[in-house]
Design a protein around this motif. Structure first.
Motif, PDB file in Angstrom:
ATOM      1  N   LEU A 127       1.285   8.488 -13.238  1.00 15.17           N
ATOM      2  CA  LEU A 127       1.742   8.251 -11.877  1.00 15.17           C
ATOM      3  C   LEU A 127       0.831   7.222 -11.208  1.00 15.17           C
ATOM      4  O   LEU A 127      -0.372   7.436 -11.061  1.00 15.17           O
ATOM      5  CB  LEU A 127       1.739   9.557 -11.076  1.00 15.17           C
ATOM      6  N   ILE A 128       1.405   6.098 -10.825  1.00 20.32           N
ATOM      7  CA  ILE A 128       0.678   5.050 -10.117  1.00 20.32           C
ATOM      8  C   ILE A 128       1.064   5.120  -8.644  1.00 20.32           C
ATOM      9  O   ILE A 128       2.253   5.224  -8.312  1.00 20.32           O
ATOM     10  CB  ILE A 128       1.031   3.648 -10.678  1.00 20.32           C
ATOM     11  N   PRO A 129       0.092   5.086  -7.731  1.00 23.63           N
ATOM     12  CA  PRO A 129       0.443   5.153  -6.308  1.00 23.63           C
ATOM     13  C   PRO A 129       1.439   4.067  -5.911  1.00 23.63           C
ATOM     14  O   PRO A 129       1.290   2.899  -6.299  1.00 23.63           O
ATOM     15  CB  PRO A 129      -0.903   4.960  -5.600  1.00 23.63           C
ATOM     16  N   TYR A 130       2.441   4.461  -5.177  1.00 17.20           N
ATOM     17  CA  TYR A 130       3.478   3.534  -4.716  1.00 17.20           C
ATOM     18  C   TYR A 130       2.841   2.349  -3.997  1.00 17.20           C
ATOM     19  O   TYR A 130       3.221   1.198  -4.210  1.00 17.20           O
ATOM     20  CB  TYR A 130       4.427   4.284  -3.786  1.00 17.20           C
ATOM     21  N   ARG A 131       1.858   2.627  -3.154  1.00 16.11           N
ATOM     22  CA  ARG A 131       1.233   1.543  -2.378  1.00 16.11           C
ATOM     23  C   ARG A 131       0.506   0.546  -3.264  1.00 16.11           C
ATOM     24  O   ARG A 131       0.409  -0.634  -2.922  1.00 16.11           O
ATOM     25  CB  ARG A 131       0.264   2.131  -1.356  1.00 16.11           C
ATOM     26  N   ALA A 132      -0.007   1.008  -4.410  1.00 14.12           N
ATOM     27  CA  ALA A 132      -0.720   0.087  -5.309  1.00 14.12           C
ATOM     28  C   ALA A 132       0.234  -0.946  -5.888  1.00 14.12           C
ATOM     29  O   ALA A 132      -0.070  -2.153  -5.924  1.00 14.12           O
ATOM     30  CB  ALA A 132      -1.402   0.871  -6.429  1.00 14.12           C
ATOM     31  N   ILE A 133       1.414  -0.499  -6.334  1.00 11.02           N
ATOM     32  CA  ILE A 133       2.403  -1.444  -6.861  1.00 11.02           C
ATOM     33  C   ILE A 133       2.963  -2.301  -5.726  1.00 11.02           C
ATOM     34  O   ILE A 133       3.135  -3.513  -5.864  1.00 11.02           O
ATOM     35  CB  ILE A 133       3.542  -0.696  -7.576  1.00 11.02           C
ATOM     36  N   ALA A 134       3.234  -1.657  -4.590  1.00 11.77           N
ATOM     37  CA  ALA A 134       3.797  -2.396  -3.452  1.00 11.77           C
ATOM     38  C   ALA A 134       2.855  -3.505  -2.990  1.00 11.77           C
ATOM     39  O   ALA A 134       3.311  -4.572  -2.566  1.00 11.77           O
ATOM     40  CB  ALA A 134       4.097  -1.445  -2.298  1.00 11.77           C
ATOM     41  N   SER A 135       1.556  -3.270  -3.080  1.00 15.38           N
ATOM     42  CA  SER A 135       0.609  -4.295  -2.637  1.00 15.38           C
ATOM     43  C   SER A 135       0.678  -5.539  -3.522  1.00 15.38           C
ATOM     44  O   SER A 135       0.493  -6.670  -3.048  1.00 15.38           O
ATOM     45  CB  SER A 135      -0.810  -3.734  -2.621  1.00 15.38           C
ATOM     46  N   ILE A 136       0.951  -5.344  -4.814  1.00 14.89           N
ATOM     47  CA  ILE A 136       1.082  -6.487  -5.728  1.00 14.89           C
ATOM     48  C   ILE A 136       2.326  -7.295  -5.363  1.00 14.89           C
ATOM     49  O   ILE A 136       2.287  -8.528  -5.251  1.00 14.89           O
ATOM     50  CB  ILE A 136       1.147  -6.003  -7.184  1.00 14.89           C
ATOM     51  N   ILE A 137       3.447  -6.611  -5.174  1.00 16.12           N
ATOM     52  CA  ILE A 137       4.688  -7.296  -4.809  1.00 16.12           C
ATOM     53  C   ILE A 137       4.566  -7.930  -3.432  1.00 16.12           C
ATOM     54  O   ILE A 137       5.022  -9.061  -3.201  1.00 16.12           O
ATOM     55  CB  ILE A 137       5.875  -6.323  -4.875  1.00 16.12           C
ATOM     56  N   HIS A 138       3.930  -7.213  -2.518  1.00 14.93           N
ATOM     57  CA  HIS A 138       3.702  -7.732  -1.167  1.00 14.93           C
ATOM     58  C   HIS A 138       2.958  -9.066  -1.239  1.00 14.93           C
ATOM     59  O   HIS A 138       3.322 -10.045  -0.573  1.00 14.93           O
ATOM     60  CB  HIS A 138       2.894  -6.705  -0.375  1.00 14.93           C
ATOM     61  N   GLY A 139       1.913  -9.114  -2.075  1.00 12.04           N
ATOM     62  CA  GLY A 139       1.148 -10.350  -2.225  1.00 12.04           C
ATOM     63  C   GLY A 139       1.982 -11.463  -2.822  1.00 12.04           C
ATOM     64  O   GLY A 139       1.868 -12.630  -2.417  1.00 12.04           O
ATOM     65  N   GLY A 140       2.855 -11.126  -3.784  1.00 12.21           N
ATOM     66  CA  GLY A 140       3.712 -12.130  -4.387  1.00 12.21           C
ATOM     67  C   GLY A 140       4.726 -12.685  -3.409  1.00 12.21           C
ATOM     68  O   GLY A 140       4.953 -13.897  -3.349  1.00 12.21           O
ATOM     69  N   ILE A 141       5.322 -11.803  -2.634  1.00 19.04           N
ATOM     70  CA  ILE A 141       6.326 -12.231  -1.653  1.00 19.04           C
ATOM     71  C   ILE A 141       5.702 -13.143  -0.612  1.00 19.04           C
ATOM     72  O   ILE A 141       6.291 -14.153  -0.201  1.00 19.04           O
ATOM     73  CB  ILE A 141       6.969 -11.000  -0.983  1.00 19.04           C
TER      74      ILE A 141
END
Length: 270
Positions: A127-141
């Motif tokens: 289980l990876i924290p949702y916010r950890a993955i979201a932060s990567i996508i957030h940075g890409g966007i």
């Protein structure tokens, strides 16, 4: 340049079989996802059912090959000359979700979406924290893609839309058979991630894109419902022959929705 009907639309606009006079321009600028729309527009031209959207493909260097026809700087200058009655449609970027969730990670992982319970997680995954993955996508966007969107938005008074990229393909066997060359080595070694994870990461990107577009004053435009199955995956008849893109049939649906929803709403405020 790969453009369609660059003249000012003081003449023909088509919605279904109806014609009306419009005094505005519609310009589209995008990366690889815009190819589906360009191919659809070419088909309509051959059938004498033209689209009224001028399509610009972002010019990029790919190895020794140049892809596209219009640089961001050139498009910004074009957009600068538009009026508030005109429309700019973006299909910039859109593959952050595919980079993160197409190839099976050596340590299978999952994320718990907001509001979901633990039964939605796949057994045997980390289980990876949702916010950890979201932060990567957030940075890409908000990186290259976001800077491009912001430059166009700052340059033009035109009404602006951003097309959310098509959702993932459910069929993992299709992705194993047809995928972009950059995925080849890792897919051969590691395989393809689960459809459920691909959908979770795409939904994450979709939500973050909506948030960013709201900040910029851009209207986010979701994929056509007619192209999706009951779980939101792209239907097979709209697959392009790779892991992430949609085909000409999808482009035809997008053009129809753009004309019906954007053009009609624009007519109502003039």
């Amino acid at each position: 340049m790969r453009l369609l009907q660059m003249q000012r639309l003081a003449g023909l606009n088509l919605i279904g079989k109806r014609q009306f006079v419009a005094d505005y321009q519609m310009l589209l600028y995008g990366d690889s996802h815009s190819e589906a729309v360009f191919q659809a527009a070419e088909l309509r031209e051959r059938r004498r059912y033209p689209t009224s959207i001028a399509i610009h493909r972002a010019r990029r260097q790919k190895g020794e090959k140049v892809i596209g026809d219009t640089s961001l700087e050139e498009f910004v200058e074009i957009a600068r000359g538009l009026s508030s009655s005109d429309m700019v449609i973006s299909m910039i970027g859109g593959n952050q979700h595919a980079v993160l969730a197409t190839i099976q990670h050596p340590i299978p992982f999952d994320v718990l979406e907001p509001g979901a319970d633990f039964s939605s997680l796949r057994p045997g995954t980390e289980l990876i924290p949702y916010r950890a993955i979201a932060s990567i996508i957030h940075g890409g966007i908000r990186g290259r893609d976001g800077r491009a969107l912001s430059k166009i938005r700052d340059a033009t008074p035109a009404r602006m839309f951003h097309i959310i990229p098509p959702p993932p393909k459910r069929d993992s066997d299709f992705i194993r058979s047809y995928h972009e060359s950059r995925f080849s080595e890792d897919i051969a070694k590691l395989g393809v991630s689960s459809p459920e994870l691909r959908m979770k990461i795409w939904r994450m990107q979709r939500n973050l894109l909506h948030e960013y577009c709201d900040e910029l004053g851009i209207e986010a435009f979701d994929p056509p419902q007619a192209a999706l199955d009951q779980d939101g995956f792209l239907l097979p008849e709209y697959y392009a022959k790779d892991a992430t893109h949609a085909n000409r049939n999808y482009g035809l649906l997008l053009l129809q929705e753009l004309e019906q929803r954007i053009v009609r709403s624009n007519e109502s405020v003039q």
